[in-house]
Scaffold this motif. Structure first.
Motif, PDB file in Angstrom:
ATOM      1  N   THR A   1       0.825  -1.212   0.000  1.00  0.00           N
ATOM      2  CA  THR A   1       0.000   0.000   0.000  1.00  0.00           C
ATOM      3  C   THR A   1       0.854   1.254   0.000  1.00  0.00           C
ATOM      4  O   THR A   1       0.376   2.335  -0.367  1.00  0.00           O
TER       5      THR A   1
ATOM      6  N   ASP B   1      -5.527   6.520   3.444  1.00  0.00           N
ATOM      7  CA  ASP B   1      -5.661   6.817   2.017  1.00  0.00           C
ATOM      8  C   ASP B   1      -4.876   5.816   1.175  1.00  0.00           C
ATOM      9  O   ASP B   1      -5.353   5.352   0.126  1.00  0.00           O
ATOM     10  N   ALA B   2      -3.670   5.493   1.634  1.00  0.00           N
ATOM     11  CA  ALA B   2      -2.852   4.527   0.905  1.00  0.00           C
ATOM     12  C   ALA B   2      -3.516   3.157   0.894  1.00  0.00           C
ATOM     13  O   ALA B   2      -3.542   2.467  -0.141  1.00  0.00           O
TER      14      ALA B   2
ATOM     15  N   ASP C   1      -6.609   3.238  -1.464  1.00  0.00           N
ATOM     16  CA  ASP C   1      -6.187   3.233  -2.871  1.00  0.00           C
ATOM     17  C   ASP C   1      -5.792   1.836  -3.313  1.00  0.00           C
ATOM     18  O   ASP C   1      -6.152   1.378  -4.409  1.00  0.00           O
ATOM     19  N   TYR C   2      -5.042   1.156  -2.461  1.00  0.00           N
ATOM     20  CA  TYR C   2      -4.602  -0.203  -2.786  1.00  0.00           C
ATOM     21  C   TYR C   2      -5.805  -1.139  -2.902  1.00  0.00           C
ATOM     22  O   TYR C   2      -5.896  -1.942  -3.847  1.00  0.00           O
TER      23      TYR C   2
ATOM     24  N   THR D   1      -8.900  -0.418  -3.613  1.00  0.00           N
ATOM     25  CA  THR D   1      -9.650  -0.079  -4.815  1.00  0.00           C
ATOM     26  C   THR D   1      -9.038  -0.715  -6.062  1.00  0.00           C
ATOM     27  O   THR D   1      -9.759  -1.210  -6.937  1.00  0.00           O
ATOM     28  N   SER D   2      -7.721  -0.729  -6.128  1.00  0.00           N
ATOM     29  CA  SER D   2      -7.029  -1.215  -7.319  1.00  0.00           C
ATOM     30  C   SER D   2      -6.838  -2.719  -7.352  1.00  0.00           C
ATOM     31  O   SER D   2      -6.516  -3.271  -8.411  1.00  0.00           O
TER      32      SER D   2
END
Length: 299
Positions: free
Chosen positions: A122, A218-219, A222-223, A225-226
């Motif tokens: 992440t 946030d990190a 984001d991870y 989500t991807s």
């Protein structure tokens, strides 16, 4: 120092005692490997819980769980609480509506628990950000990728070889709480061909200090989500309370839920449960542990 801050500090040192008093279970039996050796992480105790009547003539699903010293016996835990994992699992193993299963409980090493449980991928895109350096985290100290290699390439093959278990994804699950919830989700996202489902109780979405800004959150988001796997194949269970450390989680879990909805996750393969009044401790997780078990292991 506030009582809440004291509690946060204690929670991050979830197992201060390096147990190895003999664990007792009230149902089934426990096989303990005191020093499971690994090429990737320091050796540690691993406990394998078998239900009453365990037989090589049957095939069992497997639930891998973190913080293994906290699961079965309050007499040997730092806070005199435990999950009652043997009790809940014993009841559900007798149900005709459940797959029969065993539990593989991996002890943490308190000094490196955060480094092993924080999802290191992440942070790969955050290393150059000035705000990230203020957190004082040494990227090179993170070892969660090696921890997962230990689980997937060393521990799972050992269990598959020595116990009467189904080895496929549909019968292999992983679960934990707090940072153990994070590493459980990370395991499924990194190894979707190995794990068919993850149960993440009181997931520590702040990543570290819940009173700081949410750069780590946030990190993580984001991870996630991807890297979410197919919503048609994998089971995802989340829950949270609203007391002590769990008081920080409701708005963060809601962000995760939105990510899951957008990715196409829905019942019966995904659920998030809110337990008002529940705190961030083993007593709370014990009181609701049957919920993730039924979610993951129902026939």
């Amino acid at each position: 120092m506030s009582n809440l801050f004291k509690f946060v500090c204690i929670s991050f040192l979830l197992s201060l005692t390096k147990v190895s008093l003999s664990m007792e279970v009230s149902s089934g039996s426990l096989v303990t490997i005191n020093h499971f050796k690994s090429a990737f992480v320091p050796s540690r105790p691993v406990h394998i819980w078998l239900p009453e009547g365990y037989s090589t003539s049957e095939t069992y699903s497997v639930l891998y769980m973190h913080d293994g010293q906290m699961l079965f016996d309050s007499a040997v835990t730092w806070n005199k609480q435990d999950w009652g994992a043997d009790e809940a699992a014993a009841v559900l193993n007798r149900s005709q509506n459940m797959k029969k299963f065993i539990i593989v409980a991996i002890e943490n090493i308190s000094e490196i628990r955060w480094q092993e449980y924080f999802p290191q991928k992440t942070l790969k895109d955050f290393q150059s950000k000035p705000a990230f350096t203020k957190l004082g985290i040494d990227i090179n100290s993170l070892t969660s990728d090696n921890y997962l290699k230990f689980l997937v390439t060393e521990l799972k093959p050992y269990v598959d070889k020595n116990y009467s278990v189904a080895t496929d994804r549909a019968n292999t699950f992983i679960a934990g709480s707090s940072m153990g919830g994070l590493i459980s989700l990370y395991a499924l996202l990194e190894y979707p061909h190995i794990f068919g489902g993850a149960a993440c109780l009181s997931t520590h979405w702040p990543g570290r200090n819940p009173t700081s800004d949410y750069l780590l959150t946030d990190a993580i988001l984001d991870y996630v989500t991807s890297n979410l796997p197919s919503p048609q194949v994998h089971k995802l269970y989340f829950d949270y309370g609203d007391q002590t450390l769990d008081a920080y989680y409701p708005p963060l879990q809601q962000k995760v839920d939105e990510i899951l909805k957008k990715a196409g996750y829905q019942r019966p393969l995904w659920t998030t449960k809110f337990f008002p009044g529940h705190a961030h401790d083993e007593n709370a997780w014990k009181s609701r542990f049957d919920q993730p078990l039924m979610f993951l292991l129902a026939k």
